[in-house]
Write an enzyme that holds these catalytic residues in place. Sequence first.
Site, PDB file in Angstrom:
ATOM      1  N   LYS A 125       8.237   1.047  11.470  1.00 20.07           N
ATOM      2  CA  LYS A 125       8.596   0.971  12.980  1.00 20.07           C
ATOM      3  C   LYS A 125       9.419  -0.044  13.935  1.00 20.07           C
ATOM      4  O   LYS A 125       9.684   0.075  14.843  1.00 20.07           O
ATOM      5  CB  LYS A 125       7.405   1.843  13.872  1.00 20.07           C
ATOM      6  CG  LYS A 125       5.655   0.722  13.460  1.00 20.07           C
ATOM      7  CD  LYS A 125       5.264   1.521  12.590  1.00 20.07           C
ATOM      8  CE  LYS A 125       4.218  -0.504  12.109  1.00 20.07           C
ATOM      9  NZ  LYS A 125       3.395   0.453  11.414  1.00 20.07           N
ATOM     10  N   THR A 175       0.930  -1.334  -0.566  1.00 20.81           N
ATOM     11  CA  THR A 175      -0.207  -0.344   0.083  1.00 20.81           C
ATOM     12  C   THR A 175       0.900   1.255   0.229  1.00 20.81           C
ATOM     13  O   THR A 175       0.517   2.077  -0.738  1.00 20.81           O
ATOM     14  CB  THR A 175      -0.365   0.036   1.500  1.00 20.81           C
ATOM     15  OG1 THR A 175      -1.691  -1.268   1.550  1.00 20.81           O
ATOM     16  CG2 THR A 175      -2.371   0.714   1.076  1.00 20.81           C
ATOM     17  N   GLY A 224      -2.481   4.754   5.834  1.00 14.04           N
ATOM     18  CA  GLY A 224      -3.685   5.204   5.190  1.00 14.04           C
ATOM     19  C   GLY A 224      -1.977   5.218   3.934  1.00 14.04           C
ATOM     20  O   GLY A 224      -1.293   5.333   4.144  1.00 14.04           O
ATOM     21  N   ILE A 244       1.854  12.743  10.366  1.00 13.87           N
ATOM     22  CA  ILE A 244       1.843  13.353  11.600  1.00 13.87           C
ATOM     23  C   ILE A 244       3.630  13.751  11.445  1.00 13.87           C
ATOM     24  O   ILE A 244       4.084  13.410  11.456  1.00 13.87           O
ATOM     25  CB  ILE A 244       1.293  13.296  12.694  1.00 13.87           C
ATOM     26  CG1 ILE A 244      -0.106  13.170  12.195  1.00 13.87           C
ATOM     27  CG2 ILE A 244       1.833  14.455  13.778  1.00 13.87           C
ATOM     28  CD1 ILE A 244      -0.656  13.068  13.534  1.00 13.87           C
ATOM     29  N   ALA A 302      11.516  -3.174  -5.799  1.00 13.67           N
ATOM     30  CA  ALA A 302      11.428  -4.515  -6.253  1.00 13.67           C
ATOM     31  C   ALA A 302      10.768  -5.389  -5.365  1.00 13.67           C
ATOM     32  O   ALA A 302      10.163  -3.986  -4.031  1.00 13.67           O
ATOM     33  CB  ALA A 302      12.106  -4.650  -4.933  1.00 13.67           C
ATOM     34  N   ASP A 331       2.885  -2.121  18.404  1.00 12.85           N
ATOM     35  CA  ASP A 331       2.842  -1.267  17.538  1.00 12.85           C
ATOM     36  C   ASP A 331       3.027  -0.203  17.858  1.00 12.85           C
ATOM     37  O   ASP A 331       3.769   1.040  17.765  1.00 12.85           O
ATOM     38  CB  ASP A 331       1.283  -1.111  15.937  1.00 12.85           C
ATOM     39  CG  ASP A 331       1.653  -0.162  15.487  1.00 12.85           C
ATOM     40  OD1 ASP A 331       2.643  -0.495  13.806  1.00 12.85           O
ATOM     41  OD2 ASP A 331       0.985   0.851  15.204  1.00 12.85           O
ATOM     42  N   LYS A 386       6.133   2.562  18.340  1.00 14.79           N
ATOM     43  CA  LYS A 386       5.794   4.420  18.040  1.00 14.79           C
ATOM     44  C   LYS A 386       6.244   5.072  19.318  1.00 14.79           C
ATOM     45  O   LYS A 386       7.724   5.898  19.504  1.00 14.79           O
ATOM     46  CB  LYS A 386       4.888   4.896  17.709  1.00 14.79           C
ATOM     47  CG  LYS A 386       4.622   4.146  16.612  1.00 14.79           C
ATOM     48  CD  LYS A 386       2.527   4.547  15.864  1.00 14.79           C
ATOM     49  CE  LYS A 386       2.828   3.571  14.057  1.00 14.79           C
ATOM     50  NZ  LYS A 386       1.448   3.336  14.040  1.00 14.79           N
TER      51      LYS A 386
HETATM   52  N1  HSE Z   1      -1.078  -1.015  11.679  1.00 16.90           N
HETATM   53  C1  HSE Z   1      -0.710   0.771  11.911  1.00 16.90           C
HETATM   54  C2  HSE Z   1      -1.730   1.811  12.178  1.00 16.90           C
HETATM   55  C3  HSE Z   1      -0.231   1.907  10.773  1.00 16.90           C
HETATM   56  O1  HSE Z   1      -3.211   0.996  12.457  1.00 16.90           O
HETATM   57  O2  HSE Z   1      -1.842   2.883  12.883  1.00 16.90           O
HETATM   58  C4  HSE Z   1       0.119   2.532  11.131  1.00 16.90           C
HETATM   59  O3  HSE Z   1       1.047   2.843  11.969  1.00 16.90           O
END
Ligand code: HSE
Length: 433
Positions: free
Chosen positions: A105, A13, A302, A136, A43, A201, A205
């Site tokens: 990340k 994406t 996105g 951001i 690639a 996740d 960050k």
């Molecule tokens: N999976 C992550 C989210 C994508 O839902 O924010 C962006 O880091």
Amino acid sequence: MKTIKIGILGLGTVGTGVVRMLEGEKDLIASRLGAELEVAKVADLDIDTDRGLTLPKDRFTTDANAVIDDPDIDIIVELIGGETFAKSCFERAIEKGKHIVTANKALIASHGNELFRMAAEKEVDIAFEASVAGCIPIIKTIRETLAGNTISSLAGIMNGTCNYILTRITQEGVGFEEVLKQAQEIGFAEADPTLDIEGIDTAHKLAILNSLAYGMKINLDDIYVEGITKVTLEDIRFAEEFGYRIKLLAIGKRTNGAVEARVHPTMIPMDNLFASVNHSVNAVNVHGHATEDVFLVGQGAGMMPTASAVVSDLVDISRNLINQAGQRVPYLSFQSDRISDLSVLPMEEVTTRYYVRFTAKDKPGVLSQISGILGQYNISIRSVHQKDGGDEGCVPLVMLTSMAREKDMQSAISDIEALEIILGKATLIRIEE
Ligand code: HSE
């Protein structure tokens, strides 16, 4: 006009969005940069799917090394994701003296200290704006805009999937699994959505931002992480009655010579700016001593929002190349010999307010038993709410506490759970004002 050649690894994406932006905004970018950015090679394991790109066919390959090793390519964009193959591509690119832009990340949070050390030796730039909160510009803000500020706290809604799920449950009362499926279909959930919903996740960050803000090594392992899978509609509705929204918040705060680093569902007052950040939108607040609060909000995931951050890094590195100013900004915001051993405050030592929900037998004396135990641990109750009509003589009993130490709160809860009048486990949600 000079041409800077870009090699892209990974055409998912975000990769597709990056190529689309570099092709579609070629003139705009050239007029800002004073050079052309050309996608020289791309690639991906799948080079047959039509992604609607106008790049000539001979620029596509299934061999990542063919991109990394191409002597004409100046900057590698790593959009493979994950830690294993992406790391070996990173190392190979550094070895070849290629500058790197990444949105990865997990890789930066887990291996950043080592990768930045290697990159410094080879005088290679690494840029990772897209790794935190999509479009951001939080990394640039901390590293550059707030360079004269002592930062005392930061907080953020930094996972679009979790925010989308919590928003849909709050606004429409829909089921968790159903909304998660939709988040995956829209395309902002990770390939393994456990990383999103279990808060990992977001922790990746936070590890990155804490390092940039406080000049500490990237420390993922000591972050306290709790995801959103245990947040129920019942708790969301109780929170509303008390004037709060529940959000998955990442918190990085200077406290007692250490840094609080925690990710968990958090109750925040309805009139707090974070409470109105909904769906897949992300927001980050950083408090600098001179600026006070700086609140940034935007699409956290996105195709095009994330591509925008990648392209901004490409422009930054290209400016360094054009002006022979490599590593103009230190990778982690501080000079490498000034990065400290600042540690993460153990979660047991964190002090905050709590929402706690018990399922109790509907009998006289229940409240006094619970409040007695909380009192033994020096925890005061700010408000109590008891609903009628639970199952088989049981009632939900909800309490909000004053500031209390996590260790005390956990001990009190396990003592209360052991009471004969309490059924099952308590639900605990931390409150931030
Ligand atoms: N999976 C992550 C989210 C994508 O839902 O924010 C962006 O880091």
